[in-house]
Write a protein that holds these residues in place. Structure first.
Motif, PDB file in Angstrom:
ATOM      1  N   LEU A 109       0.866  -1.349  -0.093  1.00  0.00           N
ATOM      2  CA  LEU A 109      -0.181  -0.006   0.108  1.00  0.00           C
ATOM      3  C   LEU A 109       0.847   1.373   0.134  1.00  0.00           C
ATOM      4  O   LEU A 109       1.803   1.390   0.913  1.00  0.00           O
ATOM      5  N   LEU A 110       0.627   2.101  -1.161  1.00  0.00           N
ATOM      6  CA  LEU A 110       1.283   3.320  -1.057  1.00  0.00           C
ATOM      7  C   LEU A 110       0.578   4.202  -0.224  1.00  0.00           C
ATOM      8  O   LEU A 110      -0.712   4.591  -0.813  1.00  0.00           O
ATOM      9  N   PHE A 111       0.764   4.651   0.796  1.00  0.00           N
ATOM     10  CA  PHE A 111      -0.225   5.419   1.737  1.00  0.00           C
ATOM     11  C   PHE A 111      -0.102   6.782   1.515  1.00  0.00           C
ATOM     12  O   PHE A 111       0.648   7.518   1.697  1.00  0.00           O
ATOM     13  N   SER A 112      -1.220   7.309   0.751  1.00  0.00           N
ATOM     14  CA  SER A 112      -1.520   8.547   0.327  1.00  0.00           C
ATOM     15  C   SER A 112      -2.938   9.381   1.270  1.00  0.00           C
ATOM     16  O   SER A 112      -4.018   8.875   0.704  1.00  0.00           O
ATOM     17  N   PRO A 113      -2.631   9.985   2.133  1.00  0.00           N
ATOM     18  CA  PRO A 113      -3.987  10.482   2.725  1.00  0.00           C
ATOM     19  C   PRO A 113      -4.842  11.024   1.939  1.00  0.00           C
ATOM     20  O   PRO A 113      -6.224  11.160   1.877  1.00  0.00           O
ATOM     21  N   GLY A 114      -4.384  11.961   0.957  1.00  0.00           N
ATOM     22  CA  GLY A 114      -5.397  12.494   0.007  1.00  0.00           C
ATOM     23  C   GLY A 114      -6.084  11.639  -0.841  1.00  0.00           C
ATOM     24  O   GLY A 114      -7.259  11.886  -1.108  1.00  0.00           O
ATOM     25  N   ASN A 115      -5.631  10.462  -1.512  1.00  0.00           N
ATOM     26  CA  ASN A 115      -6.306   9.477  -2.179  1.00  0.00           C
ATOM     27  C   ASN A 115      -7.355   8.662  -1.277  1.00  0.00           C
ATOM     28  O   ASN A 115      -8.026   8.086  -1.644  1.00  0.00           O
ATOM     29  N   LEU A 116      -6.878   8.291  -0.106  1.00  0.00           N
ATOM     30  CA  LEU A 116      -7.730   7.601   1.046  1.00  0.00           C
ATOM     31  C   LEU A 116      -8.843   8.328   1.400  1.00  0.00           C
ATOM     32  O   LEU A 116      -9.913   7.953   1.446  1.00  0.00           O
ATOM     33  N   LEU A 117      -8.760   9.701   1.587  1.00  0.00           N
ATOM     34  CA  LEU A 117      -9.672  10.709   1.910  1.00  0.00           C
ATOM     35  C   LEU A 117     -10.600  10.637   0.591  1.00  0.00           C
ATOM     36  O   LEU A 117     -11.878  10.568   1.093  1.00  0.00           O
ATOM     37  N   LEU A 118     -10.081  11.073  -0.526  1.00  0.00           N
ATOM     38  CA  LEU A 118     -10.815  11.048  -1.716  1.00  0.00           C
ATOM     39  C   LEU A 118     -11.813   9.864  -2.029  1.00  0.00           C
ATOM     40  O   LEU A 118     -12.935   9.790  -2.363  1.00  0.00           O
ATOM     41  N   GLY A 119     -10.883   8.729  -2.149  1.00  0.00           N
ATOM     42  CA  GLY A 119     -11.609   7.559  -2.584  1.00  0.00           C
ATOM     43  C   GLY A 119     -12.661   6.870  -1.214  1.00  0.00           C
ATOM     44  O   GLY A 119     -13.611   6.401  -1.671  1.00  0.00           O
ATOM     45  N   GLY A 120     -12.321   7.147   0.104  1.00  0.00           N
ATOM     46  CA  GLY A 120     -13.198   7.018   0.951  1.00  0.00           C
ATOM     47  C   GLY A 120     -14.543   7.665   0.905  1.00  0.00           C
ATOM     48  O   GLY A 120     -15.726   7.209   1.261  1.00  0.00           O
ATOM     49  N   PHE A 121     -14.233   8.871   0.611  1.00  0.00           N
ATOM     50  CA  PHE A 121     -15.441   9.929   0.555  1.00  0.00           C
ATOM     51  C   PHE A 121     -16.519   9.450  -0.604  1.00  0.00           C
ATOM     52  O   PHE A 121     -17.548   9.174  -0.482  1.00  0.00           O
ATOM     53  N   VAL A 122     -15.811   8.928  -1.828  1.00  0.00           N
ATOM     54  CA  VAL A 122     -16.661   8.530  -3.104  1.00  0.00           C
ATOM     55  C   VAL A 122     -17.154   7.374  -2.618  1.00  0.00           C
ATOM     56  O   VAL A 122     -18.289   6.928  -3.004  1.00  0.00           O
ATOM     57  N   ALA A 123     -16.249   6.382  -2.035  1.00  0.00           N
ATOM     58  CA  ALA A 123     -16.849   5.257  -1.720  1.00  0.00           C
ATOM     59  C   ALA A 123     -18.190   5.042  -0.672  1.00  0.00           C
ATOM     60  O   ALA A 123     -18.818   4.317  -0.686  1.00  0.00           O
ATOM     61  N   GLY A 124     -17.933   6.056   0.107  1.00  0.00           N
ATOM     62  CA  GLY A 124     -19.093   6.134   1.236  1.00  0.00           C
ATOM     63  C   GLY A 124     -20.356   6.559   0.549  1.00  0.00           C
ATOM     64  O   GLY A 124     -21.339   6.107   0.979  1.00  0.00           O
ATOM     65  N   LEU A 125     -20.202   7.371  -0.453  1.00  0.00           N
ATOM     66  CA  LEU A 125     -21.536   7.849  -1.274  1.00  0.00           C
ATOM     67  C   LEU A 125     -22.075   6.726  -1.993  1.00  0.00           C
ATOM     68  O   LEU A 125     -23.251   6.637  -2.049  1.00  0.00           O
TER      69      LEU A 125
END
Length: 203
Positions: free
Chosen positions: A97-113
């Motif tokens: 895992l390349l830990f990228s807070p920006g990608n995790l926040l963006l992906g998590g937000f969209v995935a949650g929606l």
């Protein structure tokens, strides 16, 4: 109450927002809808991280952790129109895992929606607001969420695959993500109106 009065209530913004909030609370109270939302969230986020290259199968690498210099200053450094710089590499012995807070926040937000949309679509099937709204209605209601999710991730997938894009196309990509998120919110409001929020919260 007349049909016209009920229709007017449906069209009022406050009524639609209250309806959506009630449907969201119902999703969170039912075990079955929470399971649907959770599975979709995890699956979509995994696919998102795989698409942007932050997640890969690396059984050849031993478990370990590597953190870049000055990680706090690089959190929101961009690597593309909708991707951010990684600040750490996490190897588990199976996956990297390349830990990228920006990608995790963006992906998590969209995935949650997307997960919330599809959980509401599920409730539109099992607990419809009116007689005659069955499986077809619920599946139809889920289409905006799936379309919006495709809009969000489509540009990223194209870039990862190395497809050459003109400057104009890249500029369009920067607009597709907010468009997709906007469609997801519209979809939430639409699907919420097809759920009987007064019914049982058990499932």
């Amino acid at each position: 109450m007349s049909v016209d009065t009920r229709l007017a209530g449906k069209l009022r913004p406050r009524s639609r927002i209250a309806e959506t909030a009630a449907a969201t609370r119902l999703v969170l109270r039912r075990n079955d809808s929470v399971a649907v939302a959770g599975l979709v969230l995890v699956g979509y986020l995994t696919a998102f991280l795989w698409a942007v290259g932050d997640l890969s199968v690396r059984p050849d690498m031993p478990a370990g952790l590597l953190i870049v210099d000055d990680p706090l200053w690089r959190v929101f450094d961009r690597t593309g129109p909708a991707t951010f710089e990684a600040i750490a590499i996490v190897d588990t012995g199976v996956a990297r895992l390349l830990f990228s807070p920006g990608n995790l926040l963006l992906g998590g937000f969209v995935a949650g929606l997307v997960g919330l949309n599809l959980a509401m679509s599920y409730l539109a099937v099992v607990q419809p607001a009116a007689c005659g709204l069955g499986t077809g209605s619920g599946l139809l209601a889920s289409m905006p969420a799936l379309l919006a999710g495709t809009v969000c991730c489509g540009p990223v997938v194209l870039l990862v695959l190395g497809i050459q894009a003109s400057g104009l196309l890249l500029t369009m990509f920067t607009w597709l993500l907010p468009l997709g998120i906007g469609l997801l919110f519209v979809s939430l409001i639409y699907v919420a109106g097809k759920i009987d929020v007064s019914g049982s919260a058990h499932g």
